[in-house]
Scaffold this active site. Sequence first.
Site, PDB file in Angstrom:
ATOM      1  N   TRP A   1     -21.490 -16.939  43.281  1.00  0.00           N
ATOM      2  CA  TRP A   1     -22.813 -16.496  42.808  1.00  0.00           C
ATOM      3  C   TRP A   1     -23.877 -16.897  43.823  1.00  0.00           C
ATOM      4  O   TRP A   1     -24.748 -16.103  44.179  1.00  0.00           O
ATOM      5  CB  TRP A   1     -23.103 -17.132  41.443  1.00  0.00           C
TER       6      TRP A   1
ATOM      7  N   GLU B   1      -5.049 -17.256  22.910  1.00  0.00           N
ATOM      8  CA  GLU B   1      -5.338 -15.914  23.420  1.00  0.00           C
ATOM      9  C   GLU B   1      -6.102 -16.100  24.728  1.00  0.00           C
ATOM     10  O   GLU B   1      -7.017 -16.929  24.801  1.00  0.00           O
ATOM     11  CB  GLU B   1      -6.218 -15.143  22.424  1.00  0.00           C
TER      12      GLU B   1
ATOM     13  N   ARG C   1     -13.519 -31.480  47.268  1.00  0.00           N
ATOM     14  CA  ARG C   1     -14.671 -30.760  47.835  1.00  0.00           C
ATOM     15  C   ARG C   1     -15.503 -31.719  48.679  1.00  0.00           C
ATOM     16  O   ARG C   1     -15.279 -32.922  48.666  1.00  0.00           O
ATOM     17  CB  ARG C   1     -15.504 -30.158  46.706  1.00  0.00           C
TER      18      ARG C   1
ATOM     19  N   ASP D   1     -15.901 -20.500  36.170  1.00  0.00           N
ATOM     20  CA  ASP D   1     -15.648 -20.312  37.600  1.00  0.00           C
ATOM     21  C   ASP D   1     -16.628 -19.305  38.194  1.00  0.00           C
ATOM     22  O   ASP D   1     -17.063 -18.385  37.502  1.00  0.00           O
ATOM     23  CB  ASP D   1     -14.196 -19.825  37.768  1.00  0.00           C
TER      24      ASP D   1
ATOM     25  N   GLU E   1      -8.673 -31.614  41.147  1.00  0.00           N
ATOM     26  CA  GLU E   1      -8.696 -31.015  42.491  1.00  0.00           C
ATOM     27  C   GLU E   1     -10.112 -30.973  43.074  1.00  0.00           C
ATOM     28  O   GLU E   1     -10.301 -30.967  44.290  1.00  0.00           O
ATOM     29  CB  GLU E   1      -8.136 -29.582  42.462  1.00  0.00           C
ATOM     30  N   ASN E   2     -11.118 -30.936  42.199  1.00  0.00           N
ATOM     31  CA  ASN E   2     -12.506 -30.835  42.691  1.00  0.00           C
ATOM     32  C   ASN E   2     -12.942 -32.048  43.512  1.00  0.00           C
ATOM     33  O   ASN E   2     -13.900 -31.970  44.280  1.00  0.00           O
ATOM     34  CB  ASN E   2     -13.489 -30.621  41.528  1.00  0.00           C
TER      35      ASN E   2
ATOM     36  N   ARG F   1      -5.984 -17.072  36.719  1.00  0.00           N
ATOM     37  CA  ARG F   1      -5.168 -18.290  36.822  1.00  0.00           C
ATOM     38  C   ARG F   1      -5.581 -19.279  35.744  1.00  0.00           C
ATOM     39  O   ARG F   1      -6.689 -19.209  35.228  1.00  0.00           O
ATOM     40  CB  ARG F   1      -5.426 -18.983  38.179  1.00  0.00           C
TER      41      ARG F   1
ATOM     42  N   ARG G   1     -11.735 -17.294  31.040  1.00  0.00           N
ATOM     43  CA  ARG G   1     -12.001 -17.677  32.429  1.00  0.00           C
ATOM     44  C   ARG G   1     -12.929 -16.640  33.046  1.00  0.00           C
ATOM     45  O   ARG G   1     -12.680 -15.433  32.956  1.00  0.00           O
ATOM     46  CB  ARG G   1     -10.721 -17.759  33.254  1.00  0.00           C
TER      47      ARG G   1
END
Length: 251
Positions: free
Chosen positions: A36, A218, A82, A31, A78-79, A205, A199
């Site tokens: 960036w 983990e 976009r 993510d 979900e992408n 999330r 992440r």
Amino acid sequence: MSSELSKTDAAAQSARLDPARLPGHVAIIMDGNGRWAKQRLLNRVRGHEKGAETVRTIVTTSREIGISTLTLYAFSTENWQRSTLEVSALMLLLKKFLESEKPVMMENDIRLNAIGQIERLPDDVRNVLSAVMAATAGNQGMRLNLALSYGGRAEITRMTRAIAEKTASGALDPSSITEDMIASYLYTRDIPDPDLLIRTSGEMRISNFLLWQIAYAELYFTSTLWPDFSREEYLNILRAYQQRERRFGAA
Ligand code: FPP
């Protein structure tokens, strides 16, 4: 022990990692590409392009030190929401990545696999994906899973429908449904669960990623944006993982 194994062991040791305690399966939510780019007043697509370079670095590093399975969240269900422009750019980038990395995967004995609603991908991407998966099917050094049009809830819904159909037709007795059976109906049926989930970008999330599979993983969150995520930070996280005590619910 084969020379290949000792090569990865030596690489792990030189990275100050215990080869015997590496996570077998690392999953990553990549993510921060958009942020960036924004920080640099660039188009979001530039962030994804730089992100694809990071993918290369992390795949190579994983293979080098002896990770068995690496799963990357490259495109979520979900992408699709976009902009058409961004979705097309991501699809093109994915296609180019598959084409350029095929020789690298062959050279490094990496097997490519995809999880998710592959049928929703554009034909040209799906064709290249199938070709690279077929070409690398015999490779055994590492498995690279790309999560494409993937959503954990969609995966669980798909599994539930399949099992419900079998019970409705009388082919399956509901009382014989087990956790192992459920796992066998998921996209990840032949892959062990992730030991470590990383992440990037500071968000804490899970975002619908591998919901069933990460039960005992983990979790590691870093504020670094994916395009800036480096080999060194990855190795630091793996070292931190080796300091953690995993109990799987036992005392
Ligand atoms: C999240 O950044 C990243 C994605 C939606 C896709 C990940 C894609 C890549 C790393 C590049 C292509 C992948 C491969 C396998 C070649 P974001 O856009 O959500 O960032 P933001 O939260 O800062 O906006």
